[in-house]
Enzyme design. Structure first.
Site, PDB file in Angstrom:
ATOM      1  N   GLU A   1      69.874 -11.679  -3.897  1.00  0.00           N
ATOM      2  CA  GLU A   1      70.425 -10.341  -3.913  1.00  0.00           C
ATOM      3  C   GLU A   1      70.425  -9.795  -5.340  1.00  0.00           C
ATOM      4  O   GLU A   1      71.159 -10.282  -6.202  1.00  0.00           O
ATOM      5  CB  GLU A   1      71.855 -10.346  -3.353  1.00  0.00           C
ATOM      6  CG  GLU A   1      71.906 -10.551  -1.842  1.00  0.00           C
ATOM      7  CD  GLU A   1      71.948 -12.006  -1.434  1.00  0.00           C
ATOM      8  OE1 GLU A   1      71.443 -12.862  -2.191  1.00  0.00           O
ATOM      9  OE2 GLU A   1      72.499 -12.310  -0.382  1.00  0.00           O
TER      10      GLU A   1
ATOM     11  N   CYS B   1      71.412 -15.839  -2.501  1.00  0.00           N
ATOM     12  CA  CYS B   1      70.016 -16.269  -2.342  1.00  0.00           C
ATOM     13  C   CYS B   1      69.080 -15.433  -3.199  1.00  0.00           C
ATOM     14  O   CYS B   1      68.396 -15.949  -4.066  1.00  0.00           O
ATOM     15  CB  CYS B   1      69.569 -16.112  -0.898  1.00  0.00           C
ATOM     16  SG  CYS B   1      70.457 -17.083   0.264  1.00  0.00           S
TER      17      CYS B   1
END
Lengths: 901, 88
Positions: A508, A506
């Site tokens: 990171e 998502c």
């Protein structure tokens, strides 16, 4: 307060709520584009396709594994993978140009019982009961899938629903059970469980899992992922050359420890394993080539026949050599992508900066007139369809409760070159365009925002946002670089290398590197992943739940489990309450870190990655796989939190009402929370949104305290009272996580995203002191305001969000819902870009937008059959509305909708 | 094999899309897997159609004797990539 009323009506009468939704017409999205006809044909198939699991890969893997009892684990694993890849049945669909998929189904996946087997047997089976007792199945009970789209939530005909999402042919169920039983006692889950019980605090860990304070064990559920893949070696050398290199390296290291008495000798086995799996990948690709030739032979349609022949030629070539054209290079990276995804249970395998990786082929094909931009656009659309078909098979709790069925293949755009200039290029403009013409969930897009990026590129990103698809997300490039230098400086990262940053999963922030690629004598620096997964470590801690247990002396009243040792403190001061919270939190991190370290250690010993390993620097150079720290960067294990804002708002309410104003005692507050402030539980109302909660008949005892809790200071309004609590928490959390050590001996770090866990963990949490009611969803993300509580506009929200240093964390997450009318026209686009810039300049790490009319979402909840293609941004990803579970749908609808920016 | 006892995923002209349906390459239409097959059916190599598949039990699981080492297998396993496949 009248009984039986819905909360929005009650609050509205008291002037406390956001405005009620009117009944006027829905506002359509301003920008809407169409895909090419071929893409539409293939995407339409996707829309009508069920997630399907089968047993072909696990069958061949298990058969070969069993044959090699006694072999060195890395060789045994390589042989099992080779056997499985070599036997996958190829299916090529009419009109495809980009081919291959995980299984012989369009949207296929399969279980990996060598990781976890207990879940796949019947629920009444003793193995499942055992999993339930461990707490590893607790998340399943509280996770929900959307009932629409491709989810098979119920069995029908000869199709059996598995894990609440996947359909499997009835004939294969006995096979799945038989395969699962063969892994009992030797799966990563079972072996990990055997040894994690030796951690002194294991009983506490078990209780933490049962009560959903932690969402899942990472060691056997998703042991890899939320990282950036690296396609460099096959793109530079081709598979034949890699085998040659492996053979050469074997000769050089055989019998030679190379000065390393512990793992020096392992190099021989790793190079042999690389050779074996590459042969398996070649067999797999060539089986598809053979199938394409077969289809060409039986197809009467001349154009289709020619297309099958082109596919065969492309596959024949890339099975052996460096790609020659853009199309071959795209096919190569897509094939590599699903090869890694078939190796392990992975979500969040991000392709990285694809527009920069493939630019050499794009540039040279364009120069030579071998391809047009229109043809590239079609290929990029087809790539989106193939990537959207990727499913990840895991338990209900993980796939539903955490992933919402998404797989987070996040493609990064923009950022800087290794020399520090804008890295945006014309191919990236086409990737954005394909994201608009072919709206689909994968790959989701992220722009690495940097002041050096050109306005035209940024406005293209904004145009894409305005299609309402929920991408691109905007990530702060400079904050990401600062984080990387701090976390990976000890492993040798410098600022030039840090500029290769890309987003894994998502959002990171992931360590990457540059590699020099040569194509027809021209040299390019291309970025790619160079670090371990970040889906690993302690995943997801429910902050409001820990605070709840501070108030209840360590006992969870939902399950009647005494989770933590009773603290037996009177909590007479706010400071004592905060210290007790910290104590429980540290205890949670401690036992989860140790038990997850053991799971991951079992994984690296028996189930190590070979495909992903040989792709990523510097495994081939070092002769070591991931488990022996072959990657360049290994300090990737993290501790993830969820529900930060509900916890912060609750602390603010307690501090003000109990300790400062002394209006209520802590006991009175706790009693009100245990009784859900006199409301029905969310389970009874059937909705997980605050707006739908209903008051119990004849219960008025908690009305005053509830009103005061709702009125207490809330995050997101530039209110120093509550913002200071956030800052103190963040400063502590970011340091505290670094006191824990991963199995690789590296310091861990904070990760602050919620994915979908704010739904499931909200369901497990009683009412909280901020006025949130029992079972309802937490605020999403870590920087998003709780729905309806941010009343001073977006700039006040930005102020609150940036009172702490975002570079101290792998990420933070800010999601905003904006009404389409607020950003309409060119002026609106500029306003949205200004808004984005403002947040980035204040030091925010991430922001993304749902530009959608809430009335559309409500209508879609009532009539999902009319909205098969509707997509929304959830936490850090875009997903089809109809495939999202009800708790998350409710949360997205409830978010504050900005009508002006 | 009795033609009418088959299902569409027993046919080589069937491109499976999911557990319930697929594309018939003869007609270029989407069809349900568990519906009657037609005369153009072409047998899909599967273990159940292989002479090396023996000792089948009630779950259609039996023994494969066609590869170097014998092992259990199941009748529905597609065998187009299996080097030991020998059509009955």
């Amino acid at each position: 307060m009248r009984n039986g009323e819905k909360i929005m009506e009650i609050l509205s009468q008291k002037g406390l709520s956001g405005k009620m939704q009117g009944s006027e017409g829905m506002t359509e999205r301003e920008i809407k584009k169409q895909p090419k006809e071929r893409t539409k044909f293939l995407r339409d198939i996707y829309y009508d396709t069920l997630s399907t699991a089968n047993t072909e890969f696990p069958y061949w893997y298990t058969r070969r594994w069993n044959e090699l009892d006694g072999e060195i684990p890395v060789i045994r694993r390589a042989e099992a993978l080779k056997c499985a890849f070599s036997h996958l049945t190829p299916t090529i669909y009419p009109r495809e140009k980009l081919v291959m998929q995980k299984t012989n189904y369009y949207r296929g996946s399969f279980p990996m019982p060598w990781l976890s087997e207990g879940f796949f047997v019947a629920k009444e089976d003793e193995l499942y009961q055992d999993a339930l007792n461990r707490g590893s199945a607790s998340a399943d009970e509280l996770s929900k899938f959307g009932s629409g789209g491709g989810n098979v939530t119920q069995s029908f005909g000869k199709v059996v629903s598995i894990a609440g999402k996947f359909g499997m042919r009835q004939e294969e169920i006995p096979v799945l059970t038989k395969l699962s039983r063969e892994w009992v006692g030797r799966s990563v889950e079972d072996l990990g469980h055997k040894y994690e019980q030796m951690v002194p605090d294991y009983p506490i860990k078990e209780n933490i899992m049962k009560t959903l304070i932690c969402m899942f064990d990472s060691g056997y559920t998703l042991p890899q992922g939320r990282e950036v893949i690296n396609y460099y070696y096959p793109l530079q050398y081709g598979f034949d050359k890699i085998i040659e290199m492996a053979e050469e390296c074997k000769r050089a290291v055989a019998g030679n420890a190379g000065g390393d008495g512990l793992i020096g000798m392992d190099r021989l086995y790793f190079y042999e394993a690389v050779k074996i799996v590459v042969e398996g990948l070649q067999n797999w690709i060539l089986n598809y080539a053979k199938e394409a030739q077969r289809l060409a032979g039986i197809t009467e349609d001349e154009q289709q026949k020619r297309e099958y022949e082109e596919i065969a030629e492309c596959l024949h070539w890339i099975a052996h050599h460096q790609p020659r054209t853009f199309r071959e290079a795209l096919q190569m990276i897509y094939t590599l992508h699903i090869a890694v995804l078939n190796e392990d249970a992975i979500s969040g395998l991000s392709p990285g900066r694809v527009g920069q990786v493939l630019y050499p082929w794009f540039e040279q094909d364009m120069e030579a007139g071998r391809i047009t931009e229109d043809e590239v656009l079609e290929l990029l659309e087809l790539y989106r369809v193939k990537m959207t078909c990727i499913d990840c098979f895991a338990s209900t709790g993980v796939v539903g409760g955490v992933l919402s069925g998404n797989t987070f293949n996040n493609l990064s755009l923009g950022g800087l070159t290794w020399e520090g200039n804008s890295a945006a290029n014309p191919l990236e403009m086409l990737i954005l365009e394909a994201g608009m013409t072919c709206e689909s969930t994968q790959p989701t897009l992220s722009i690495l925002y940097d002041e050096k990026l050109p306005e035209e590129f940024l406005l293209k990103g904004i145009e894409c946002n305005k299609t309402g698809v929920g991408y691109p997300a905007w990530m702060n490039n400079q904050i990401g670089i600062q984080f990387l230098l701090d976390q990976y400086g000890g492993e040798g990262m410098d600022v030039r290398e840090a500029r290769a940053v890309a987003i894994g999963g998502c959002l990171e922030t992931s360590p990457c590197c540059w590699k020099e690629l040569t194509l027809n004598g021209r040299k390019y620096q291309i970025p790619g992943g160079a670090g371990q997964p970040t889906s690993v470590g302690v995943h997801f801690i429910a902050n409001p739940k820990i605070l709840e247990l501070v108030l209840t002396n360590g006992k969870d009243y939902r399950t009647n489990i005494q989770v933590y040792p009773p603290h037996n403190k009177k909590l007479e001061t706010y400071e004592e309450l905060w210290e007790t919270f910290q104590g429980y939190y540290i205890l949670t991190c401690d036992c989860l870190t140790k038990t997850n370290n053991i799971q991951h250690d079992i994984w690296r010993k028996n189930n190590m990655s070979i495909v992903n390993s040989f792709l990523k620097p510097d495994c081939l150079d070092k002769g070591q796989h991931i488990g022996n720290m072959g990657y360049r960067y290994n300090a990737t294990y993290n501790i993830e939190s969820c529900g930060t804002i509900n916890m912060v708002n609750s602390l603010a309410a307690i501090k003000k009402l109990v300790y400062e104003e002394k209006k209520y005692t802590l006991e009175e507050l706790t009693e009100a929370l245990l009784n859900n402030f006199g409301f029905k539980n969310a389970e009874e109302t059937g909705s997980y949104s605050m707006k739908d909660q209903i008051k119990l008949e004849n219960v008025t005892k908690y009305d005053d305290i509830y009103n005061d809790c709702v009125k207490a200071p809330k995050y997101g309004n530039a209110d120093p009272y509550v913002d200071e609590i956030l800052k103190i928490y963040e400063d502590w959390f970011c340091e505290m996580t670094r006191t824990f050590e991963s199995l690789y001996g590296k310091k861990m770090y904070p990760c602050q995203i919620s994915v979908s866990t704010h739904g499931a963990q909200g369901r497990a949490t009683l009412a909280s002191a901020d006025g949130r009611l029992a079972g309802t969803t937490y605020a999403d993300g870590s920087m998003s305001a709780y729905p309806g509580t941010d009343k001073n506009g977006p700039y006040a929200l930005f102020h609150s969000a940036t009172v702490w240093d975002h570079a101290k964390s792998q990420n933070s997450q800010m999601n905003m819902k904006i009404h389409p009318s607020a950003v309409s026209g060119k002026e609106g686009s500029k306003k949205l870009l200004d808004l984005t810039r403002a947040y980035m300049r204040k030091g925010g790490f991430h922001i993304q937008y749902n530009i959608v009319d809430s009335k559309v979402l409500k209508d879609a909840q009532q009539k999902p059959e009319n909205y098969r293609d509707l997509m929304v941004r959830v936490a850090g990803f875009t997903q089809y509305w109809c495939e999202i579970g009800r708790p998350i749908q409710d949360e997205v609808i409830a978010r504050t909708e900005y009508e002006g920016v | 094999m009795e033609k009418m006892n088959g299902k569409h995923d027993d046919c080589r002209n069937f491109a499976p899309v999911d557990a319930a349906k697929g594309i018939c390459r003869k007609t270029n239409t989407m069809i349900f897997t568990d519906t009657d097959v037609c005369d153009a059916m072409e047998m899909m190599p599967k273990c159940k159609n292989c002479s090396n598949f023996q000792g089948v039990d009630k779950d259609n699981i039996g023994t494969c004797v066609g590869l170097k080492k014998h092992g259990w297998t199941y009748g529905e396993l597609i065998a187009v990539t299996c080097e030991g496949y020998r059509q009955v």
